[in-house]
Motif scaffolding. Structure first.
Motif, short mmCIF file in Angstrom:
data_model
loop_
_atom_site.label_atom_id
_atom_site.label_comp_id
_atom_site.label_asym_id
_atom_site.label_seq_id
_atom_site.Cartn_x
_atom_site.Cartn_y
_atom_site.Cartn_z
N ARG A 1 33.94 42.94 35.80
CA ARG A 1 35.34 43.18 36.17
C ARG A 1 36.26 42.96 34.97
NH1 ARG A 1 38.15 39.78 41.10
NH2 ARG A 1 40.30 39.85 40.39
N LEU B 1 38.45 45.54 32.66
CA LEU B 1 39.89 45.29 32.59
C LEU B 1 40.37 45.24 31.13
CD1 LEU B 1 41.92 44.79 34.85
CD2 LEU B 1 41.69 42.35 34.41
N GLU C 1 43.74 45.48 40.02
CA GLU C 1 43.50 44.09 39.66
C GLU C 1 44.59 43.19 40.25
OE1 GLU C 1 40.96 42.71 38.29
OE2 GLU C 1 41.77 40.71 37.88
N GLU D 1 44.00 42.99 43.95
CA GLU D 1 42.81 42.18 44.21
C GLU D 1 43.16 40.70 44.13
OE1 GLU D 1 39.06 41.57 45.35
OE2 GLU D 1 39.99 43.56 45.19
N GLN D 2 43.90 40.35 43.06
CA GLN D 2 44.29 38.94 42.88
C GLN D 2 45.19 38.48 44.02
OE1 GLN D 2 45.94 38.50 38.97
NE2 GLN D 2 43.99 38.90 37.95
N GLU E 1 43.06 37.82 47.04
CA GLU E 1 42.37 36.54 46.91
C GLU E 1 43.32 35.37 47.18
OE1 GLU E 1 39.24 38.29 43.61
OE2 GLU E 1 40.54 36.60 43.06
#
Lengths: 304, 133
Positions: free
Chosen positions: A200, A204, B52, B55-56, B59
């Motif tokens: 991941r 990124l 991202e 996703e964070q 979470e």
């Protein structure tokens, strides 16, 4: 032309400067430097000021300068610019825009990202001018106080070209993060991504390199095409075929950057972070690094 | 890059109405400016950056629901505001900010004014800050 005379072309990969945990990569010189060099070289009397955390002073000063009839350039965070599409709005603190007036309590904006003008409320503009974090602009604004009646472009162009030739290759060995050599430095890092971190993160990190390269405002290939366009204009102005060849060479390098972005984009899309994939794009970068070094060596010594 | 090869890849990401300026060469090798609505490679990495963030945030939301983190942690993640930035905006030590992020009880016990300031910094209203869904 402005990018070229401002010696904007550069490269840096800075693992020590992390934005949201991702190493910083840039394809140009530091924010503010292009306009500084440009105005110095063209003899434009330029006033620049920043205001620390004094928001009120920063906004009052803007109004004062607008009242005097000057358009005002300024640094902002894209995150706080409501007129931009949501997809572009990250915490990036070095976005330049131009305020050219105030009407019905709203500021008139010319933003290089838009091909039309728009407006912004004082509250939003204040937020955008005084964000915190990396490269906090502290309300930095700048405007031309006087422009010479006759500007002599040719000496400025020559000086700028020599400077870029020098700046991109003459970084000391203990600073591998800056200049053409930093591309090779980054290539080595990229080759190790799959073993140094999880998938991941690897994807990124790689994606961010491409994002910085192709983001709006770069003209494609991380300013390389803009620079090639500048060299083409310079070649015509100075009637210098050598510069014309160098422009073509830079276009070729730009095309290689695009190839790299294409391959990297595929890795990111497929979410496959195989060792071999990363090695092969690292090789692309290695080649680009070598080519850029060779290019700037030639640029530095070009007869003008 | 040739002017007629400038990618024009459509995507929902940039919103369709938006174009970026690219520099490319015409058939005589002269540089021209070409507007592009997007390029797959560019769109991939841009969406990836947002994935991202989302996703964070997801979470963080789970941690909030499990009672481990405060709702502040969820909203600041969503706004991509890290501890360092929050601490600067709030004019507060990082340690304090961390406590408010990762200790729901400490955040709940904050005076209304401090919560209000957090909301202001995140550009949301107070009611929203106190919820996470």
């Amino acid at each position: 032309m402005a990018f070229g005379i401002g010696s904007g072309i550069f490269f840096a990969h800075m693992p020590f400067l992390k934005l949201n945990g991702i190493p910083g990569t840039t394809y140009r010189v530091m924010p503010g430097l292009i306009s500084k060099r440009l105005t110095n070289r063209l003899g434009i009397n330029f006033q620049a000021e920043s205001f620390g955390n004094n928001r009120q002073k920063g906004m009052d000063e803007l109004d004062r300068v607008l009242d005097r009839g000057f358009p005002v350039g300024m640094l902002t965070s894209v995150y706080y610019l409501p007129y931009l599409p949501k997809a572009f709005r990250f915490h990036f603190n070095a976005h330049n825009l131009l305020i050219y007036g105030k009407q019905n309590g709203e500021y008139l904006v010319s933003d290089p990202v838009l091909d039309f003008t728009t407006t912004i409320s004082p509250k939003d503009l204040e937020r955008a001018r005084f964000p915190k974090g990396v490269l906090a602009p502290n309300g930095r604004m700048y405007y031309p106080v006087s422009v010479p009646e006759k500007v002599d472009f040719n000496p400025a162009i020559k000086k700028a070209i020599r400077w870029s030739g020098f700046e991109n290759i003459m970084t000391p060995p203990f600073l591998p993060f800056f200049g053409s050599r930093a591309i090779n430095y980054m290539a080595n890092k990229v080759a190790k991504y799959p073993t140094a971190m999880d998938e991941r993160k690897a994807i990124l990190f790689l994606g961010n390199i491409v994002r910085m390269q192709e983001e709006i405002g770069t003209g494609g290939a991380g300013f390389r095409f803009i620079y090639a366009a500048f060299l083409q204009q310079a070649a015509k102005r100075l009637d210098n075929p050598e510069l014309s060849l160098l422009s073509k060479e830079m276009t070729g390098i730009g095309d290689q950057w695009r190839d790299f972005a294409f391959s990297a984009g595929r890795i990111c899309k497929g979410r496959q972070a195989g060792n071999e994939d990363f090695k092969s794009i690292a090789n692309l970068l290695m080649d680009i690094g070598d080519k850029e070094s060779a290019f700037f060596h030639k640029l530095r010594k070009v007869k003008m | 890059m040739k002017a007629n090869e400038v990618p024009q890849d459509d995507s929902g990401v940039i919103g369709g109405k938006f174009t970026g300026l690219k520099y490319a060469t015409d058939e005589n090798g002269n540089y021209v400016e070409v507007q592009s609505i997007g390029w797959d490679a560019e769109i991939t990495v841009l969406s990836q950056a947002w994935d991202e963030v989302n996703e964070q945030a997801k979470e963080a939301l789970e941690k909030v629901k499990a009672g481990q983190w405060s709702t502040l942690a969820y909203h600041s993640t969503k706004c991509m505001m890290n501890e360092a930035m929050l601490s600067e905006y709030m004019d507060m030590s990082k340690a304090k900010v961390k406590e408010h992020l990762y200790n729901p009880a400490a955040f709940a016990a904050l005076p209304a004014a401090t919560k209000e300031k957090y909301a202001e910094v995140l550009n949301i209203d107070l009611n929203e800050l106190l919820r996470a869904e």
